[in-house]
Every structure is written in C-alpha cells, then in structure tokens.
Design a protein around this motif. Structure first.
Motif, PDB file in Angstrom:
ATOM      1  N   ALA A   1       0.825  -1.206   0.000  1.00 54.91           N
ATOM      2  CA  ALA A   1       0.000   0.000   0.000  1.00 54.91           C
ATOM      3  C   ALA A   1       0.862   1.260   0.000  1.00 54.91           C
ATOM      4  O   ALA A   1       0.477   2.292  -0.559  1.00 54.91           O
ATOM      5  CB  ALA A   1      -0.932  -0.003   1.209  1.00 54.91           C
ATOM      6  N   PHE A   2       2.031   1.175   0.621  1.00 51.86           N
ATOM      7  CA  PHE A   2       2.943   2.325   0.611  1.00 51.86           C
ATOM      8  C   PHE A   2       3.261   2.732  -0.819  1.00 51.86           C
ATOM      9  O   PHE A   2       3.180   3.920  -1.185  1.00 51.86           O
ATOM     10  CB  PHE A   2       4.230   1.982   1.362  1.00 51.86           C
ATOM     11  CG  PHE A   2       5.276   3.059   1.312  1.00 51.86           C
ATOM     12  CD1 PHE A   2       5.325   4.032   2.291  1.00 51.86           C
ATOM     13  CD2 PHE A   2       6.211   3.117   0.279  1.00 51.86           C
ATOM     14  CE1 PHE A   2       6.284   5.043   2.253  1.00 51.86           C
ATOM     15  CE2 PHE A   2       7.167   4.110   0.227  1.00 51.86           C
ATOM     16  CZ  PHE A   2       7.205   5.080   1.224  1.00 51.86           C
ATOM     17  N   PHE A   3       3.601   1.768  -1.651  1.00 52.78           N
ATOM     18  CA  PHE A   3       3.989   2.065  -3.025  1.00 52.78           C
ATOM     19  C   PHE A   3       2.785   2.445  -3.877  1.00 52.78           C
ATOM     20  O   PHE A   3       2.912   3.234  -4.819  1.00 52.78           O
ATOM     21  CB  PHE A   3       4.723   0.859  -3.614  1.00 52.78           C
ATOM     22  CG  PHE A   3       5.991   0.529  -2.878  1.00 52.78           C
ATOM     23  CD1 PHE A   3       7.143   1.278  -3.075  1.00 52.78           C
ATOM     24  CD2 PHE A   3       6.022  -0.494  -1.936  1.00 52.78           C
ATOM     25  CE1 PHE A   3       8.305   1.003  -2.383  1.00 52.78           C
ATOM     26  CE2 PHE A   3       7.173  -0.777  -1.231  1.00 52.78           C
ATOM     27  CZ  PHE A   3       8.320  -0.033  -1.448  1.00 52.78           C
ATOM     28  N   GLU A   4       1.622   1.927  -3.528  1.00 50.78           N
ATOM     29  CA  GLU A   4       0.414   2.316  -4.255  1.00 50.78           C
ATOM     30  C   GLU A   4       0.097   3.786  -4.017  1.00 50.78           C
ATOM     31  O   GLU A   4      -0.178   4.538  -4.948  1.00 50.78           O
ATOM     32  CB  GLU A   4      -0.754   1.432  -3.812  1.00 50.78           C
ATOM     33  CG  GLU A   4      -2.011   1.643  -4.655  1.00 50.78           C
ATOM     34  CD  GLU A   4      -3.054   0.565  -4.409  1.00 50.78           C
ATOM     35  OE1 GLU A   4      -3.785   0.233  -5.346  1.00 50.78           O
ATOM     36  OE2 GLU A   4      -3.131   0.053  -3.265  1.00 50.78           O
ATOM     37  N   TYR A   5       0.158   4.223  -2.751  1.00 44.37           N
ATOM     38  CA  TYR A   5      -0.067   5.637  -2.452  1.00 44.37           C
ATOM     39  C   TYR A   5       1.041   6.504  -3.052  1.00 44.37           C
ATOM     40  O   TYR A   5       0.778   7.625  -3.512  1.00 44.37           O
ATOM     41  CB  TYR A   5      -0.154   5.861  -0.941  1.00 44.37           C
ATOM     42  CG  TYR A   5      -1.510   5.572  -0.372  1.00 44.37           C
ATOM     43  CD1 TYR A   5      -2.581   6.435  -0.581  1.00 44.37           C
ATOM     44  CD2 TYR A   5      -1.741   4.422   0.373  1.00 44.37           C
ATOM     45  CE1 TYR A   5      -3.836   6.174  -0.064  1.00 44.37           C
ATOM     46  CE2 TYR A   5      -2.992   4.143   0.903  1.00 44.37           C
ATOM     47  CZ  TYR A   5      -4.036   5.027   0.671  1.00 44.37           C
ATOM     48  OH  TYR A   5      -5.278   4.750   1.181  1.00 44.37           O
ATOM     49  N   LEU A   6       2.265   6.005  -3.040  1.00 42.04           N
ATOM     50  CA  LEU A   6       3.378   6.760  -3.614  1.00 42.04           C
ATOM     51  C   LEU A   6       3.129   7.040  -5.092  1.00 42.04           C
ATOM     52  O   LEU A   6       3.343   8.169  -5.574  1.00 42.04           O
ATOM     53  CB  LEU A   6       4.681   5.981  -3.426  1.00 42.04           C
ATOM     54  CG  LEU A   6       5.982   6.695  -3.809  1.00 42.04           C
ATOM     55  CD1 LEU A   6       6.213   7.915  -2.930  1.00 42.04           C
ATOM     56  CD2 LEU A   6       7.163   5.725  -3.703  1.00 42.04           C
ATOM     57  N   LYS A   7       2.673   6.059  -5.822  1.00 38.40           N
ATOM     58  CA  LYS A   7       2.384   6.222  -7.242  1.00 38.40           C
ATOM     59  C   LYS A   7       1.255   7.219  -7.462  1.00 38.40           C
ATOM     60  O   LYS A   7       1.341   8.109  -8.333  1.00 38.40           O
ATOM     61  CB  LYS A   7       2.013   4.867  -7.853  1.00 38.40           C
ATOM     62  CG  LYS A   7       1.701   4.932  -9.337  1.00 38.40           C
ATOM     63  CD  LYS A   7       1.346   3.548  -9.877  1.00 38.40           C
ATOM     64  CE  LYS A   7       0.983   3.620 -11.363  1.00 38.40           C
ATOM     65  NZ  LYS A   7       0.612   2.280 -11.896  1.00 38.40           N
ATOM     66  N   ILE A   8       0.191   7.110  -6.677  1.00 38.39           N
ATOM     67  CA  ILE A   8      -0.960   8.011  -6.830  1.00 38.39           C
ATOM     68  C   ILE A   8      -0.568   9.448  -6.512  1.00 38.39           C
ATOM     69  O   ILE A   8      -0.859  10.382  -7.265  1.00 38.39           O
ATOM     70  CB  ILE A   8      -2.114   7.551  -5.912  1.00 38.39           C
ATOM     71  CG1 ILE A   8      -2.668   6.196  -6.377  1.00 38.39           C
ATOM     72  CG2 ILE A   8      -3.235   8.596  -5.895  1.00 38.39           C
ATOM     73  CD1 ILE A   8      -3.599   5.550  -5.371  1.00 38.39           C
ATOM     74  N   PHE A   9       0.106   9.660  -5.388  1.00 36.84           N
ATOM     75  CA  PHE A   9       0.451  11.015  -4.961  1.00 36.84           C
ATOM     76  C   PHE A   9       1.472  11.656  -5.903  1.00 36.84           C
ATOM     77  O   PHE A   9       1.401  12.859  -6.193  1.00 36.84           O
ATOM     78  CB  PHE A   9       0.972  11.002  -3.529  1.00 36.84           C
ATOM     79  CG  PHE A   9      -0.097  10.767  -2.487  1.00 36.84           C
ATOM     80  CD1 PHE A   9      -1.421  10.575  -2.838  1.00 36.84           C
ATOM     81  CD2 PHE A   9       0.229  10.728  -1.136  1.00 36.84           C
ATOM     82  CE1 PHE A   9      -2.405  10.359  -1.885  1.00 36.84           C
ATOM     83  CE2 PHE A   9      -0.741  10.505  -0.171  1.00 36.84           C
ATOM     84  CZ  PHE A   9      -2.055  10.320  -0.545  1.00 36.84           C
ATOM     85  N   ARG A  10       2.431  10.881  -6.394  1.00 37.42           N
ATOM     86  CA  ARG A  10       3.395  11.446  -7.347  1.00 37.42           C
ATOM     87  C   ARG A  10       2.709  11.858  -8.639  1.00 37.42           C
ATOM     88  O   ARG A  10       3.054  12.898  -9.232  1.00 37.42           O
ATOM     89  CB  ARG A  10       4.500  10.423  -7.618  1.00 37.42           C
ATOM     90  CG  ARG A  10       5.564  10.373  -6.526  1.00 37.42           C
ATOM     91  CD  ARG A  10       6.615   9.321  -6.818  1.00 37.42           C
ATOM     92  NE  ARG A  10       7.737   9.411  -5.880  1.00 37.42           N
ATOM     93  CZ  ARG A  10       8.698   8.513  -5.781  1.00 37.42           C
ATOM     94  NH1 ARG A  10       8.678   7.426  -6.574  1.00 37.42           N
ATOM     95  NH2 ARG A  10       9.682   8.663  -4.915  1.00 37.42           N
TER      96      ARG A  10
END
Length: 369
Positions: A70-79
């Motif tokens: 989930a960390f990387f999923e949010y990272l992709k969305i926010f970037r």
C-alpha cells in the motif's frame, strides 16, 4: 482559474459530496476518489458534478491498508497528482499506516490541506494507539488543516502553533425526502440510536438507562439501535426487556434512512468521547431533536431545551431522567422543540454558509503564496 486536486477516501465521500460540486463553481477541480473500503454510488457522484468545473477520477485501491504494498500504491498516486502542479491539494482520508507518510515525502507542505476529523482520538476508537501516533505525525509535519468543530480547533491550536486552520462543520447529510409520517397505532414513543457502534459511543449506557426508565415508570416505549457492530453480543447480554428495543444491527442503506429518522422522536447520542458526530448532522437535516452527553464536543451543537437535551456524561441516572422528561412531553411542547431545531439548523448549518468558509480559506492560502 486556480486549480485544486481534491482527494477523498470512499468512507469520507458523504463528507465531501455536498461540498465539491459547489466549490467547482469557483475553482478547477480534479476530484480523486479512492475506492476500496466502502460501497458508493458512482452515478450519484457523477451526476452531482455535471455542469461544474469538476473532473472525477475513481481510483481502485488494490492493497489492504496494512499491506507494505500500500505504501507504493499511495506513492504512485500522490506522485502522479504532484506532477500536475495544482495550486492546492485538499486531502480527506484517515491514515492507519501509509498515506500521511507518503504525503510527507511527496507534497509541498504549503499548498496541502488535510482534513483532521479526529484531532483528539476518542477513547475506545478503532486502532486507538495507532490513530494517536498518526495524528501527532500529521500535525507536526503539515501546515494547513480543516477541522469540523470549534472544539477541535481549540484542541489543535493547543497542540501546535503557527498552523492555518479552516473550521467548517460537516454539511448536513441528506439521504432523501422524508416519507409521510405514519400514525403509530399504539402511540409509543420512539428513541433512535444510529451509526457504527463503537465502545466510546456507550450504547450500553443507553440500554441500561432505557431499562431503568421502564422499571421506574412502567411505561412502554421503543429504543431503536441501528448500525453496524462487530461485537454486538456483549450489548445483547445487557438486555433484560427485549420488548423495549428494536434492534437493527447491520448496514443501513441510504434509502432507508429518511423513514428511519421520520419514525422516531429523538436521536440519542450517549458518547463518552468523540471528535465530531456524523449522525447528528443527519438528525439536524431532518429537524430531529437530539439527546446527547454533556461532553464539550457536543455543547456547541446542542442548546438545552432549544434543539435537544444534555445529560451528565457516563451517568445512567442522568440519561434516565432526560428520557423520562421526553416521555412526559405533551404534543405541543414537542412540536415547539422541532420548530426550534429547524430554526437552529437554518441559522447555523446552511450549505451556503459552510461553502463560503471553504472558499474564503482557499483564497486566503492562494493569496498568501
């Protein structure tokens, strides 16, 4: 025209749904709705934004909140959102683990506004210790916040200084037109408890107080307990007089809510703690008087004898006395209380007033850059 990226978790969609379409009259908005936890009506949301400057993006979250992925999923969305260079970013989600951390890594603190639903974490809240750590992190790392009550604003200012704060209440929650009120053939007084059942909401107190009322008065009345509960058995064991209670444990559909509120005389909120209550905004939308504990968080919403009554927090006897008082009200006094509730809501919770607070705050931030 100034642009806003508006990020809403699906479990807070009912909070933002009344707001975003109207803000879309003044700003260009990309509304990112994160799906994964709750059922929502996408068509209803799309229809509300027609002819507005609002583009809706539904994003399906594939990872559980506790998964490291989930960390990387949010990272992709926010970037992806950051790359579009919005003037403001408004974020309405809670963080059990990753979203606040990722936002801290990705976003410029000066143009991000976080909603803070629980500046104080209620005792007995879900993942209480983790929630307290998360809100402490959020308040220390970001600069701009939206709180939903004056009480929470005071708490925030006591915890951190130099922050910019929007204080605008939850918009009234309208689930549709009230059906025609049906005559209760038995002329029984009905009290309502509505919403997700958590320990700090003290449904046990309501059950025990209602039973004490019956023992003291021998009068028949009904208490409806409606909402989801993961540990109902412990409350069920407290019930000595099943005929006093109408139990509706489980999900209450939006279409059932107007009839539910229309068939009751008072909403009862015996909470020992809270940040803000969504249930009270539903009651106010339908001009239903309320009975609440006298904790500070409720005192700005309830004026004794005007739109409801306050009882001594965590006191069965005090709640019992208020319930008896309500049972003894005559029809004219109750109708007056409903009229006063309607007048109070019209004065303090009009959507235009709430929208104006958002608009003024956003413009202040933009002009301060």
């Amino acid at each position: 025209m100034d642009s806003i990226a508006w990020i809403t978790a699906d479990y807070f969609l009912d909070v933002d749904y009344p707001i975003v379409p109207h803000i879309g009259n003044d700003f260009e908005i990309d509304w990112y709705i994160l799906l994964g936890a709750s059922e929502i009506c996408t068509k209803k949301t799309i229809d509300a934004c027609k002819n507005k400057r609002v583009r809706i993006h539904f994003i399906e979250l594939s990872c559980k909140w506790y998964s490291p992925s989930a960390f990387f999923e949010y990272l992709k969305i926010f970037r992806s959102i950051k790359e579009k260079s919005y003037d403001l970013i408004y974020i309405n989600l809670s963080s059990y683990l990753y979203p606040y951390w990722v936002a801290d890594i990705v976003f410029d603190k000066n143009n991000v506004i976080f909603s803070a639903h629980n500046v104080t974490t209620p005792k007995g809240a879900r993942y209480e210790k983790l929630a307290r750590l998360n809100i402490s992190f959020l308040l220390s790392r970001f600069n701009n916040f939206h709180v939903f009550s004056e009480n929470q604003k005071r708490v925030l200012k006591s915890r951190v200084s130099g922050k910019k704060i929007l204080c605008a209440p939850l918009a009234l929650k309208n689930y549709g037109i009230l059906p025609q009120k049906e005559q209760d053939e038995e002329n029984i007084f009905h009290f309502l408890s509505f919403g997700h059942i958590r320990g700090y909401k003290r449904i046990d107190l309501l059950i025990m107080a209602a039973q004490l009322v019956y023992e003291q008065t021998n009068r028949l009345f009904k208490v409806t307990i409606a909402g989801t509960c993961k540990d109902w058995e412990k409350y069920y064991k407290l019930i000595k007089y099943p005929f006093l209670f109408n139990i509706r444990i489980g999900f209450i559909s939006d279409s059932d809510i107007p009839a539910l509120f229309n068939s009751h005389m008072f909403l009862v909120l015996p909470y020992q703690d809270l940040a803000q209550s969504g249930a009270i905004t539903v009651a106010f939308n339908y001009n239903l008087p309320v009975i609440t504990s006298n904790i500070p968080q409720f005192k700005e919403f309830v004026i004794e004898g005007t739109n409801g009554y306050l009882f001594e927090s965590e006191s069965i006897e005090s709640l019992c006395a208020i319930l008896i008082h309500c049972l003894n009200m005559n029809v004219n006094d109750y109708h007056l209380l409903c009229k006063q509730t309607k007048d109070f809501v019209s004065k303090n919770y009009s959507l235009d007033t709430i929208i104006a607070k958002y608009r003024t705050f956003f413009e202040t931030l933009l002009h301060s850059k």
